[in-house]
Design a protein around this motif. Structure first.
Motif, mmCIF file in Angstrom:
data_model
loop_
_atom_site.group_PDB
_atom_site.id
_atom_site.type_symbol
_atom_site.label_atom_id
_atom_site.label_comp_id
_atom_site.label_asym_id
_atom_site.label_seq_id
_atom_site.Cartn_x
_atom_site.Cartn_y
_atom_site.Cartn_z
ATOM 1 N N GLY B 31 0.316 -1.274 -0.035
ATOM 2 C CA GLY B 31 0.174 0.103 0.098
ATOM 3 C C GLY B 31 0.960 1.214 0.089
ATOM 4 N N ILE B 32 0.100 2.731 -0.176
ATOM 5 C CA ILE B 32 0.941 4.003 -0.207
ATOM 6 C C ILE B 32 0.276 4.514 1.207
ATOM 7 C CG2 ILE B 32 1.162 5.648 -1.609
ATOM 8 C CD1 ILE B 32 0.263 3.989 -4.178
ATOM 9 N N THR B 33 1.561 4.831 1.502
ATOM 10 C CA THR B 33 1.200 6.553 2.707
ATOM 11 C C THR B 33 2.056 7.385 2.182
ATOM 12 O OG1 THR B 33 1.673 4.488 4.238
ATOM 13 C CG2 THR B 33 1.678 6.562 5.342
ATOM 14 N N ALA B 34 1.216 8.420 1.900
ATOM 15 C CA ALA B 34 1.704 9.294 1.672
ATOM 16 C C ALA B 34 2.149 10.109 3.269
ATOM 17 C CB ALA B 34 0.531 10.054 1.279
ATOM 18 N N THR B 45 13.037 14.906 6.742
ATOM 19 C CA THR B 45 13.672 13.670 7.331
ATOM 20 C C THR B 45 13.374 13.167 8.005
ATOM 21 O OG1 THR B 45 14.319 16.264 7.950
ATOM 22 C CG2 THR B 45 14.831 14.471 9.624
ATOM 23 N N TYR B 46 12.530 12.982 8.320
ATOM 24 C CA TYR B 46 11.462 11.530 8.743
ATOM 25 C C TYR B 46 12.086 10.583 7.479
ATOM 26 C CZ TYR B 46 8.436 7.976 10.713
ATOM 27 O OH TYR B 46 7.956 6.702 11.026
ATOM 28 N N LEU B 47 11.645 10.563 6.044
ATOM 29 C CA LEU B 47 11.420 9.252 5.172
ATOM 30 C C LEU B 47 13.111 9.355 5.069
ATOM 31 C CD1 LEU B 47 9.825 8.877 3.047
ATOM 32 C CD2 LEU B 47 10.984 9.869 1.155
ATOM 33 N N ARG B 48 13.467 9.986 5.772
ATOM 34 C CA ARG B 48 15.156 9.522 5.074
ATOM 35 C C ARG B 48 16.040 8.927 6.690
ATOM 36 N NH1 ARG B 48 15.661 14.781 2.479
ATOM 37 N NH2 ARG B 48 16.860 15.718 4.882
ATOM 38 N N THR B 49 15.022 8.667 7.758
ATOM 39 C CA THR B 49 15.752 8.375 8.631
ATOM 40 C C THR B 49 15.136 6.487 7.981
ATOM 41 O OG1 THR B 49 13.694 8.498 9.443
ATOM 42 C CG2 THR B 49 15.685 9.905 10.384
ATOM 43 N N LEU B 50 14.226 6.574 7.024
ATOM 44 C CA LEU B 50 14.065 5.164 6.608
ATOM 45 C C LEU B 50 15.058 4.198 6.701
ATOM 46 C CD1 LEU B 50 10.290 5.467 6.506
ATOM 47 C CD2 LEU B 50 11.271 5.133 9.276
ATOM 48 N N ASN B 51 15.871 5.005 5.742
ATOM 49 C CA ASN B 51 16.835 3.384 5.140
ATOM 50 C C ASN B 51 18.211 4.501 5.398
ATOM 51 O OD1 ASN B 51 17.135 5.607 3.524
ATOM 52 N ND2 ASN B 51 17.147 4.499 1.595
ATOM 53 N N ARG B 52 18.236 5.297 6.588
ATOM 54 C CA ARG B 52 19.188 5.679 6.783
ATOM 55 C C ARG B 52 19.962 7.103 5.860
ATOM 56 N NH1 ARG B 52 22.884 1.662 10.719
ATOM 57 N NH2 ARG B 52 24.121 3.250 10.693
ATOM 58 N N MET B 53 19.297 8.410 4.845
ATOM 59 C CA MET B 53 20.112 8.391 4.161
ATOM 60 C C MET B 53 20.569 9.678 5.257
ATOM 61 S SD MET B 53 19.939 7.133 1.205
ATOM 62 C CE MET B 53 19.544 8.641 -0.081
ATOM 63 N N PRO B 166 13.344 -4.788 -3.983
ATOM 64 C CA PRO B 166 12.898 -4.135 -2.386
ATOM 65 C C PRO B 166 11.763 -4.594 -2.148
ATOM 66 C CG PRO B 166 12.382 -2.364 -4.288
ATOM 67 C CD PRO B 166 12.912 -3.861 -5.203
ATOM 68 N N GLU B 167 12.249 -4.204 -0.608
ATOM 69 C CA GLU B 167 10.090 -3.928 -0.446
ATOM 70 C C GLU B 167 10.052 -2.762 0.326
ATOM 71 O OE1 GLU B 167 9.394 -6.917 2.923
ATOM 72 O OE2 GLU B 167 11.093 -8.140 2.396
ATOM 73 N N ILE B 168 10.359 -2.139 0.513
ATOM 74 C CA ILE B 168 9.924 -0.487 1.073
ATOM 75 C C ILE B 168 10.351 0.460 -0.664
ATOM 76 C CG2 ILE B 168 9.926 1.083 2.031
ATOM 77 C CD1 ILE B 168 10.355 -0.942 4.594
ATOM 78 N N ILE B 199 4.788 1.460 -0.051
ATOM 79 C CA ILE B 199 5.121 2.554 -0.914
ATOM 80 C C ILE B 199 5.374 3.787 0.282
ATOM 81 C CG2 ILE B 199 4.837 4.380 -2.465
ATOM 82 C CD1 ILE B 199 3.892 2.502 -4.286
ATOM 83 N N ILE B 200 6.261 4.269 0.743
ATOM 84 C CA ILE B 200 5.720 6.048 1.551
ATOM 85 C C ILE B 200 6.619 7.190 0.724
ATOM 86 C CG2 ILE B 200 6.379 6.689 4.145
ATOM 87 C CD1 ILE B 200 7.330 4.050 4.234
ATOM 88 N N THR B 201 5.448 8.037 0.465
ATOM 89 C CA THR B 201 5.717 9.049 -0.475
ATOM 90 C C THR B 201 6.141 10.495 0.345
ATOM 91 O OG1 THR B 201 5.287 10.195 -2.799
ATOM 92 C CG2 THR B 201 3.916 8.837 -1.396
ATOM 93 N N VAL B 202 6.575 11.611 0.140
ATOM 94 C CA VAL B 202 6.954 12.700 0.966
ATOM 95 C C VAL B 202 5.861 13.267 0.006
ATOM 96 C CG1 VAL B 202 7.465 14.871 1.447
ATOM 97 C CG2 VAL B 202 8.009 12.717 2.153
ATOM 98 N N THR B 203 4.843 13.941 -0.125
ATOM 99 C CA THR B 203 4.318 14.832 -1.316
ATOM 100 C C THR B 203 3.568 16.017 -0.796
ATOM 101 O OG1 THR B 203 3.017 15.085 -3.520
ATOM 102 C CG2 THR B 203 1.994 13.879 -2.052
ATOM 103 N N HIS B 204 3.970 17.901 -1.876
ATOM 104 C CA HIS B 204 3.021 19.032 -0.886
ATOM 105 C C HIS B 204 2.524 18.491 -2.315
ATOM 106 C CE1 HIS B 204 6.446 20.832 1.321
ATOM 107 N NE2 HIS B 204 6.815 20.366 0.389
ATOM 108 N N ASN B 205 1.979 17.765 -2.394
ATOM 109 C CA ASN B 205 0.448 17.716 -3.854
ATOM 110 C C ASN B 205 -0.616 17.174 -3.045
ATOM 111 O OD1 ASN B 205 -1.701 17.439 -6.055
ATOM 112 N ND2 ASN B 205 -0.085 17.386 -7.486
ATOM 113 N N LEU B 206 -1.309 17.368 -1.981
ATOM 114 C CA LEU B 206 -2.674 17.540 -1.371
ATOM 115 C C LEU B 206 -4.237 16.075 -2.271
ATOM 116 C CD1 LEU B 206 -3.237 20.409 1.182
ATOM 117 C CD2 LEU B 206 -1.355 18.163 1.874
ATOM 118 N N GLN B 207 -3.926 17.153 -3.608
ATOM 119 C CA GLN B 207 -4.251 16.297 -4.322
ATOM 120 C C GLN B 207 -3.612 14.675 -4.514
ATOM 121 O OE1 GLN B 207 -5.203 19.424 -5.375
ATOM 122 N NE2 GLN B 207 -7.180 19.047 -4.171
#
Lengths: 223, 251
Positions: B31-34, B45-53, B166-168, B199-207
């Motif tokens: 599934g997709i989490t925005a 910043t949060y997204l990047r912690t999830l694979n240690r970027m 990948p899994e994520i 799938i985890i995605t950061v987006t500024h596009n609310l739609q």
């Protein structure tokens, strides 16, 4: 932050309230014309019915435009949807007021029943009251007042039952009354439908406040 | 809900600045989490912690836990190459390497070990198909990936991530540099991938979030204000701050 959307929403909201007041006055005038056997007033109601229809179209177009241009969400969306849905209920209520005006013209000169007409007058007052209260509940965005509309609707249904019994009795006793009796029951049905549409408006007010789509009459039966 | 990846009390500091203030979140498999929120809310910043970027940023301090399939990814024994194979990332700007389309997709697989030509051809084709760009590039796989349009480049970058199974998949504003047509192609691609990947995605596009995400998390000032089903967030959020943000009442 004040948004352009808020200004447009205010305009839409005011337009809906104005239409509500117009429908409320029309119902009141239709009832009065019927009771007073006032054909001229009835003619005027029929002639002015297009005002209500025009407002419905204006408000619908404006609502579609706001959805397309602003893509509202949450309460913003609910406000627009409430108006978009409730505006049809107001327009239909206006149609029934016009039906009553037609009945006023057609019943003229026929054999009539003062007892039945007096009960119709009471029903008319209650119907006018429920229209006023529905519009007021919308203006105040008052969920409880919207839910309370069902009580008036119940009173109306009770009067209607007594009235229909009276109509049948009279028609049985005197066949000259039959033509008028048919009009009486039609007008009573129009008044009931107007009240039903106001219950629908009430349901949309509940949706506006809570996001829940409800059936107020069914909920009352389940209590 | 069993989480595939989760964070517990995750704090990130840049020097003395606390960017993330104790985030506890679970992400179920598939599934997709925005992740949405104003600029500076630390969702990237949060997204990047999830694979240690974030490890690469000097002066950064991370406390709390990130658990992927029951393992703390910040534990010293974590194999970073393996971690980033399992948790891939796609960035805002399409960033193909200056090689051919084929070599871009094959890159991660080559690093991971020896693969026969036939196997590699198969992996490249499958990955490009999954990323919904195969039909557009199959006749010029050996031309430079830089010759593609932005939207195609981004889908090649997605294929590059998919090639290492990948899994994520993490995406950081994957469509903000793209035109609406390319964006909707990326969205369609993600919607196809959501049945097999997390799938985890950061987006500024609310739609975009409301169109494609199953769940939406609203970040503000380094904290999670609300995380819920996307429908609920966009129809009837629990928090006033969420409603104000998605209705554009901020600022």
């Amino acid at each position: 932050m004040r948004r352009l959307f808020d200004d447009e929403l205010d305009e839409l909201d005011n337009g809906f309230t104005e239409m509500g007041v117009l429908v409320s006055h029309t119902v009141q005038k239709a009832v009065a014309a019927f009771i007073n056997h006032d054909r001229e007033a009835a003619q005027q109601i029929i002639a002015e019915d297009h005002q209500i229809n025009d407002r419905e179209i204006d408000l619908e177009s404006k609502s579609f435009e706001m959805i397309a241009l602003y893509q509202p969400v949450t309460t913003d969306l609910r406000e627009v949807v409430t108006i978009l849905k409730a505006v049809s209920d107001l327009e239909r209520a206006g149609d029934h007021a016009r039906n009553i005006a037609h009945a006023t013209i057609e019943v003229k000169g026929q054999h009539r029943s003062p007892e039945v007409e007096s009960q119709l007058a009471t029903m008319g007052e209650q119907t006018t009251e429920i229209v006023k209260q529905a519009i007021q509940a919308y203006v105040n965005k008052d969920e409880q007042a919207a839910r309370d509309l069902v009580a008036i609707n119940n009173q109306l249904a009770a009067i209607n039952e007594r009235l229909l019994r009276e109509v049948y009795n009279q028609a049985q006793a005197d066949s000259n009354v039959i033509l008028a009796a048919m009009k009486y029951s039609a007008v009573a049905a129009d008044l009931l439908r107007i009240a039903d549409y106001m219950i629908n408006v009430g349901e949309w007010i509940v949706y506006l406040k809570t996001g829940q789509i409800v059936e107020l009459k069914l909920m009352q039966n389940n209590d | 809900m069993t989480a595939l990846i989760s964070t517990q009390g995750l704090h990130v500091y840049y020097g003395n600045n606390e960017a993330l203030k104790g985030i506890t979140l679970d992400f179920p498999a598939k599934g997709i989490t925005a992740l949405i929120g104003p600029s500076g809310s630390s969702k990237s910043t949060y997204l990047r912690t999830l694979n240690r970027m974030n490890d690469l940023i000097p002066n950064v301090t991370i406390t709390g836990k990130v658990t992927f399939k029951g393992q703390d990814i910040y534990a010293p024994q974590t194999d970073m190459v393996n971690l980033r194979k399992q948790i891939g990332m796609v960035f805002q700007q399409p960033n193909p390497f200056p090689f051919s389309i084929y070599d871009n997709v094959a890159f991660g697989v080559k690093i991971a070990g020896k693969t026969s030509k036939e196997e590699m051809d198969q992996i490249v084709e499958t990955s490009l198909q999954e990323a919904a760009v195969w039909d557009e590039v199959k006749d010029h796989l050996h031309e430079s990936a830089l010759s593609l349009s932005g939207g195609q480049q981004q889908r090649v970058c997605i294929a590059r991530v998919l090639a290492v199974s990948p899994e994520i998949i993490l995406l950081d504003e994957p469509t903000s540099a793209l035109d609406p047509i390319s964006s909707s192609q990326i969205e369609a691609t993600l919607l196809k991938l959501r049945t097999n990947y997390t799938i985890i995605t950061v987006t500024h596009n609310l739609q975009q979030a409301s169109r494609i995400a199953d769940r939406t998390v609203f970040f503000m000032n380094g904290e999670v204000v609300e995380a819920d089903d996307t429908k609920r967030i966009f129809m009837n959020p629990a928090k006033k701050a969420t409603e104000d943000y998605i209705s554009g009442r901020f600022g």
